[in-house]
Design an enzyme around this catalytic site. Sequence first.
Site, mmCIF file in Angstrom:
data_model
loop_
_atom_site.group_PDB
_atom_site.id
_atom_site.type_symbol
_atom_site.label_atom_id
_atom_site.label_comp_id
_atom_site.label_asym_id
_atom_site.label_seq_id
_atom_site.Cartn_x
_atom_site.Cartn_y
_atom_site.Cartn_z
ATOM 1 N N CYS A 105 70.808 -24.314 53.566
ATOM 2 C CA CYS A 105 71.075 -25.716 52.876
ATOM 3 C C CYS A 105 70.054 -26.200 51.968
ATOM 4 O O CYS A 105 68.820 -25.675 52.022
ATOM 5 C CB CYS A 105 71.511 -26.686 53.739
ATOM 6 S SG CYS A 105 72.189 -28.037 52.889
ATOM 7 N N CYS A 109 68.561 -33.132 55.286
ATOM 8 C CA CYS A 109 69.062 -34.415 56.026
ATOM 9 C C CYS A 109 68.345 -34.249 57.521
ATOM 10 O O CYS A 109 68.301 -33.295 58.191
ATOM 11 C CB CYS A 109 70.780 -34.497 56.405
ATOM 12 S SG CYS A 109 71.413 -34.196 54.883
ATOM 13 N N CYS A 112 70.303 -33.480 60.452
ATOM 14 C CA CYS A 112 71.306 -32.276 60.523
ATOM 15 C C CYS A 112 71.440 -31.585 61.929
ATOM 16 O O CYS A 112 70.475 -31.136 62.578
ATOM 17 C CB CYS A 112 70.667 -31.142 59.578
ATOM 18 S SG CYS A 112 71.448 -29.432 59.240
HETATM 19 S S1 SF4 Z 1 73.527 -32.393 57.105
HETATM 20 FE FE1 SF4 Z 1 72.515 -30.412 57.217
HETATM 21 S S2 SF4 Z 1 73.987 -29.031 56.077
HETATM 22 FE FE2 SF4 Z 1 74.769 -30.970 55.767
HETATM 23 S S3 SF4 Z 1 73.795 -31.345 53.729
HETATM 24 FE FE3 SF4 Z 1 72.495 -32.250 55.300
HETATM 25 S S4 SF4 Z 1 71.008 -30.504 55.549
HETATM 26 FE FE4 SF4 Z 1 72.615 -29.542 54.679
#
Ligand code: SF4
Length: 383
Positions: A105, A109, A112
């Site tokens: 990604c 986040c 995540c």
């Molecule tokens: S939750 Fe994880 S997979 Fe989704 S955008 Fe954020 S970092 Fe990327």
Amino acid sequence: MVRLNFLSDICDHDKDFTSIIVVAVLTFGIVGYLVFSRHRKGENRTSGHDKDIGRRVPNDQVQSIYDSKDSPGDGPCTSSDCTASCEEMASKIPLSVNYHFTRQCNYQCGFCFHTAKTSAVLPLAEAKRGLRMLKESGMEKVNFSGGEPFIVQRGSYVGELVIFCKRDLALPSVSIVSNGSLITEKWFQKYGEYLDILAISCDSFHPQVNKEIGRYQGNKNHLQSLQTVRDLCNMYKVAFKINTVVNTCNKDEDMADNILHLAPCRWKVFQCLLIGGENAGENALKHAETYVVSDTEFQAFLDRHKHVQCLVPESNEKMRNSYLILDEYMRFLDCTRGSKDPSKSILDVGVSYALMFSGFDEAMFFKRGGKYVWSKADMKLDW
Ligand code: SF4
């Protein structure tokens, strides 16, 4: 010698040396054949499931298959209630499957729960083979997720899977969950007509909060991406959805006006969830404990937005086991023990067998409204 006499009768000559050779060859041949056939019988008993790749295993075979193979990491099952649960699990139909084909990604986040633990992505042909097996097992809806699905081959990988599922497999519903930052109009031009639903993650309408969460990349404007994708969905007739994770950074926000303005067909609101090995505990790449909100805080967020009709709430209880999740190797991930324990790959053992290790709670799937109008052809949308 009995044998020599016997041979002499058959061959009609009395050359003892030749007879001994012939008898030896015959004897070894018969003994060898008997040993080989016993070995083959044993082999078939323990590896019968290999022939079932891509086919459903009849219920009456489930327990013997289960007994004969190791469960992932645990050895053969000895639980007294195993028969019922295994049969029940194998009889389930993978109606709606979430295929997280990449863990990579471009965002970071903090909470995540499907983190970049590998960079593996299956060859396209293998991914298609697995998807066909799922369709033959009853799959009606597939959702492509990650990581960020548009990061692989600049979106052409997920595009090809979308076309394959809609055109070749004729699945009623094909959807994608994305952070929206890498999607282009060119992609919509080529693949848009085959996609039913595109869900974009958005946890806040304040840029600063998105930064705090980690929902950003460099100077890219997440909120601008959200609006652009929403417009493209409208233009190319793809149903637009928003996913929000309620966490400590956004729990007090009022998102109603912005959501009503964007008018998604569904607004999925999740409670931040801890998954061992992903965003909590040892070996995890993220540590999301500080993002977790209580049930009361989650409910307060829902109450604040109760007039937003497209809101679909999903608490931790509803979320944990009610999704069928396939990872980048096409292994079902079982979350029932609080972490994501993988089955064997459906590509190696077939869908029915792998399903026994998915931990899937079918009743909760229906209870949370997992089966809804999910084909854009059936939605009454104002494009
Ligand atoms: S939750 Fe994880 S997979 Fe989704 S955008 Fe954020 S970092 Fe990327």
